[in-house]
Design a protein around this motif. Structure first.
Motif, PDB file in Angstrom:
ATOM      1  N   GLY A  96       0.810  -1.219   0.000  1.00 25.13           N
ATOM      2  CA  GLY A  96       0.000   0.000   0.000  1.00 25.13           C
ATOM      3  C   GLY A  96       0.836   1.257   0.000  1.00 25.13           C
ATOM      4  N   GLY A  97       0.275   2.310   0.546  1.00 21.20           N
ATOM      5  CA  GLY A  97       0.999   3.571   0.601  1.00 21.20           C
ATOM      6  C   GLY A  97       2.232   3.471   1.484  1.00 21.20           C
ATOM      7  N   ASN A  98       3.236   4.282   1.172  1.00 19.41           N
ATOM      8  CA  ASN A  98       4.456   4.289   1.967  1.00 19.41           C
ATOM      9  C   ASN A  98       4.204   5.080   3.253  1.00 19.41           C
ATOM     10  N   LEU A  99       4.124   4.376   4.375  1.00 14.76           N
ATOM     11  CA  LEU A  99       3.754   5.021   5.642  1.00 14.76           C
ATOM     12  C   LEU A  99       4.778   6.052   6.083  1.00 14.76           C
ATOM     13  N   HIS A 100       6.049   5.846   5.735  1.00 13.90           N
ATOM     14  CA  HIS A 100       7.070   6.825   6.092  1.00 13.90           C
ATOM     15  C   HIS A 100       6.819   8.145   5.358  1.00 13.90           C
ATOM     16  N   GLU A 101       6.469   8.059   4.076  1.00 10.62           N
ATOM     17  CA  GLU A 101       6.160   9.272   3.315  1.00 10.62           C
ATOM     18  C   GLU A 101       4.907   9.944   3.864  1.00 10.62           C
ATOM     19  N   ILE A 102       3.902   9.147   4.180  1.00 13.68           N
ATOM     20  CA  ILE A 102       2.643   9.707   4.681  1.00 13.68           C
ATOM     21  C   ILE A 102       2.851  10.390   6.024  1.00 13.68           C
ATOM     22  N   LYS A 103       3.611   9.738   6.905  1.00  8.98           N
ATOM     23  CA  LYS A 103       3.873  10.341   8.212  1.00  8.98           C
ATOM     24  C   LYS A 103       4.673  11.633   8.081  1.00  8.98           C
ATOM     25  N   ALA A 104       5.636  11.644   7.161  1.00  9.11           N
ATOM     26  CA  ALA A 104       6.500  12.815   6.999  1.00  9.11           C
ATOM     27  C   ALA A 104       5.740  14.055   6.544  1.00  9.11           C
ATOM     28  N   MET A 105       4.597  13.857   5.902  1.00 11.89           N
ATOM     29  CA  MET A 105       3.830  15.015   5.423  1.00 11.89           C
ATOM     30  C   MET A 105       3.502  15.983   6.548  1.00 11.89           C
ATOM     31  N   THR A 106       3.090  15.449   7.684  1.00 11.53           N
ATOM     32  CA  THR A 106       2.691  16.321   8.791  1.00 11.53           C
ATOM     33  C   THR A 106       3.720  16.366   9.904  1.00 11.53           C
ATOM     34  N   ALA A 107       4.417  15.231  10.141  1.00  5.21           N
ATOM     35  CA  ALA A 107       5.356  15.175  11.262  1.00  5.21           C
ATOM     36  C   ALA A 107       6.646  15.931  10.982  1.00  5.21           C
ATOM     37  N   GLU A 108       7.062  15.993   9.720  1.00  8.96           N
ATOM     38  CA  GLU A 108       8.334  16.620   9.386  1.00  8.96           C
ATOM     39  C   GLU A 108       8.171  17.820   8.451  1.00  8.96           C
ATOM     40  N   GLN A 109       7.318  17.664   7.440  1.00  7.59           N
ATOM     41  CA  GLN A 109       7.205  18.705   6.417  1.00  7.59           C
ATOM     42  C   GLN A 109       6.126  19.743   6.742  1.00  7.59           C
ATOM     43  N   ASN A 110       5.294  19.466   7.740  1.00  7.28           N
ATOM     44  CA  ASN A 110       4.220  20.395   8.130  1.00  7.28           C
ATOM     45  C   ASN A 110       3.381  20.838   6.937  1.00  7.28           C
ATOM     46  N   MET A 111       3.039  19.877   6.082  1.00  7.53           N
ATOM     47  CA  MET A 111       2.256  20.204   4.885  1.00  7.53           C
ATOM     48  C   MET A 111       0.843  20.634   5.268  1.00  7.53           C
ATOM     49  N   PRO A 163      -3.310  21.237   4.443  1.00  7.64           N
ATOM     50  CA  PRO A 163      -4.297  20.406   3.752  1.00  7.64           C
ATOM     51  C   PRO A 163      -4.256  20.560   2.233  1.00  7.64           C
ATOM     52  N   LEU A 164      -4.048  21.781   1.742  1.00  3.83           N
ATOM     53  CA  LEU A 164      -3.984  21.994   0.300  1.00  3.83           C
ATOM     54  C   LEU A 164      -2.748  21.337  -0.310  1.00  3.83           C
ATOM     55  N   GLU A 165      -1.651  21.362   0.425  1.00  2.00           N
ATOM     56  CA  GLU A 165      -0.427  20.724  -0.069  1.00  2.00           C
ATOM     57  C   GLU A 165      -0.575  19.210  -0.107  1.00  2.00           C
ATOM     58  N   ILE A 166      -1.257  18.659   0.903  1.00  2.00           N
ATOM     59  CA  ILE A 166      -1.501  17.211   0.915  1.00  2.00           C
ATOM     60  C   ILE A 166      -2.430  16.828  -0.232  1.00  2.00           C
ATOM     61  N   GLU A 167      -3.449  17.643  -0.464  1.00  2.00           N
ATOM     62  CA  GLU A 167      -4.358  17.394  -1.585  1.00  2.00           C
ATOM     63  C   GLU A 167      -3.583  17.352  -2.900  1.00  2.00           C
ATOM     64  N   LYS A 168      -2.688  18.307  -3.097  1.00  2.00           N
ATOM     65  CA  LYS A 168      -1.882  18.347  -4.318  1.00  2.00           C
ATOM     66  C   LYS A 168      -0.981  17.124  -4.401  1.00  2.00           C
ATOM     67  N   TRP A 169      -0.437  16.682  -3.259  1.00  2.00           N
ATOM     68  CA  TRP A 169       0.439  15.511  -3.226  1.00  2.00           C
ATOM     69  C   TRP A 169      -0.290  14.286  -3.775  1.00  2.00           C
ATOM     70  N   TYR A 170      -1.527  14.105  -3.374  1.00  2.00           N
ATOM     71  CA  TYR A 170      -2.303  12.966  -3.869  1.00  2.00           C
ATOM     72  C   TYR A 170      -2.612  13.107  -5.356  1.00  2.00           C
ATOM     73  N   LYS A 171      -3.020  14.295  -5.766  1.00  2.00           N
ATOM     74  CA  LYS A 171      -3.426  14.497  -7.155  1.00  2.00           C
ATOM     75  C   LYS A 171      -2.256  14.373  -8.124  1.00  2.00           C
ATOM     76  N   THR A 172      -1.077  14.734  -7.700  1.00  2.00           N
ATOM     77  CA  THR A 172       0.091  14.659  -8.581  1.00  2.00           C
ATOM     78  C   THR A 172       0.889  13.374  -8.378  1.00  2.00           C
ATOM     79  N   GLY A 173       0.463  12.560  -7.410  1.00  2.00           N
ATOM     80  CA  GLY A 173       1.177  11.333  -7.105  1.00  2.00           C
ATOM     81  C   GLY A 173       0.332  10.103  -7.360  1.00  2.00           C
ATOM     82  N   PRO A 214      -9.432   5.752   1.567  1.00  2.00           N
ATOM     83  CA  PRO A 214      -8.826   5.397   0.279  1.00  2.00           C
ATOM     84  C   PRO A 214      -8.655   6.655  -0.576  1.00  2.00           C
ATOM     85  N   GLY A 215      -7.418   7.059  -0.773  1.00  2.00           N
ATOM     86  CA  GLY A 215      -7.155   8.278  -1.536  1.00  2.00           C
ATOM     87  C   GLY A 215      -6.838   8.011  -2.984  1.00  2.00           C
ATOM     88  N   ASP A 216      -7.015   6.758  -3.409  1.00  2.00           N
ATOM     89  CA  ASP A 216      -6.568   6.348  -4.734  1.00  2.00           C
ATOM     90  C   ASP A 216      -7.677   5.736  -5.582  1.00  2.00           C
TER      91      ASP A 216
END
Length: 265
Positions: free
Chosen positions: A63-78, A80-90, A146-148
């Motif tokens: 499934g999805g890479n949990l390390h990447e998913i966790k990093a969105m908020t825990a490290e990158q402070n993305m 909601p709009l940035e996360i939305e774009k991440w899904y749409k472009t990924g 399910p984001g996919d």
């Protein structure tokens, strides 16, 4: 072609292999991009009539890479709009690509197909599983949805009731239950999985190439149009296909009791 997804063509069959066994083929951004590119490459090649989607290692996809998913908020402070774009472009590029291509895809599912990995199987036209295959819609287990496209795809394959049970419980189902649900069409011995996938692929590529792709297009569009619209599209396709040499060759071969030779024209 990136080495996280392998591309191999033998005659009219292309094998696309997920190749990140160290992450159980988690759908990281690089794998998503490579998979999209591989599918588009196969579809653009008129010399390809079938794709076998396989995976190296013990799992089809975790499934999805949990390390990447966790990093969105825990490290990158993305945001909601940035996360939305991440899904749409990924990862969302995968279902959109799979819905657009005209070449049939056979999924050979080994080991775990979990979350987005399960959804990846639902994007394929034919799904067969090894005896050790395990499927799950596990998104709620990690507090997401399910984001996919899984919420759109799964009910259309196994029905709303069974899809809801998988989605709302996150339960893991084995290959035999997946067969009972209609999530897969066959369960085979693990060491026979790719062999059977290629047997099916050979059956596909033994048919007229353009008619194969038009059949997939007709089936795909049938999900979103009326019966009348689908019949109109079928009549349009027939008007083209019945003018082709391959159509005449197919009929002649049957009448003459010989193997046809198709040229894709």
């Amino acid at each position: 072609m990136s080495d996280v997804v392998l591309y191999d063509q033998q005659d009219r069959i292309v094998t696309i292999t997920l190749n990140k066994p160290e992450t159980r083929n988690a759908l990281s951004k690089d794998l998503c991009e490579a998979l999209v590119n591989a599918m588009k490459r196969a579809d653009a090649d008129a010399g390809v009539s079938c794709v076998v989607l396989a995976a190296n290692g013990k799992s089809f996809s975790s499934g999805g890479n949990l390390h990447e998913i966790k990093a969105m908020t825990a490290e990158q402070n993305m945001t909601p709009l940035e996360i939305e774009k991440w899904y749409k472009t990924g990862i969302q590029r995968i279902p959109l690509t799979m819905a657009e291509i005209s070449v049939p895809v056979i999924a050979a599912v080994n080991g775990h197909a979990i979350g987005a990995g399960n959804d990846l199987t639902t994007m394929c036209d034919i799904r067969i599983a090894g005896e050790d295959a395990i499927f799950a819609e596990s998104f709620l287990r990690v507090g997401i949805i399910p984001g996919d496209g899984g919420a759109w795809l799964l009910p259309r394959i196994i029905g709303q009731a069974r899809a809801n049970q998988m989605l709302f419980t996150g339960e893991f189902i084995d290959a035999r239950k997946a067969l009972d649900y209609g999530l897969v069409s066959e369960v085979v011995e693990n060491d026979k999985l790719l062999e059977r996938a290629y047997e099916l692929a050979e059956m596909v590529v033994g048919l007229p190439p353009l008619a194969i792709r038009k059949t997939k297009e007709l089936v795909r569009t049938a999900q979103s149009v009326t019966l009348k619209e689908n019949l109109d599209q079928a009549a349009l396709f027939q008007g083209v296909l019945q003018q082709l040499d391959d159509h005449r060759e197919a009929i002649d071969a049957i009448l003459e009791k010989r193997k046809p030779v198709f040229k894709g024209a």
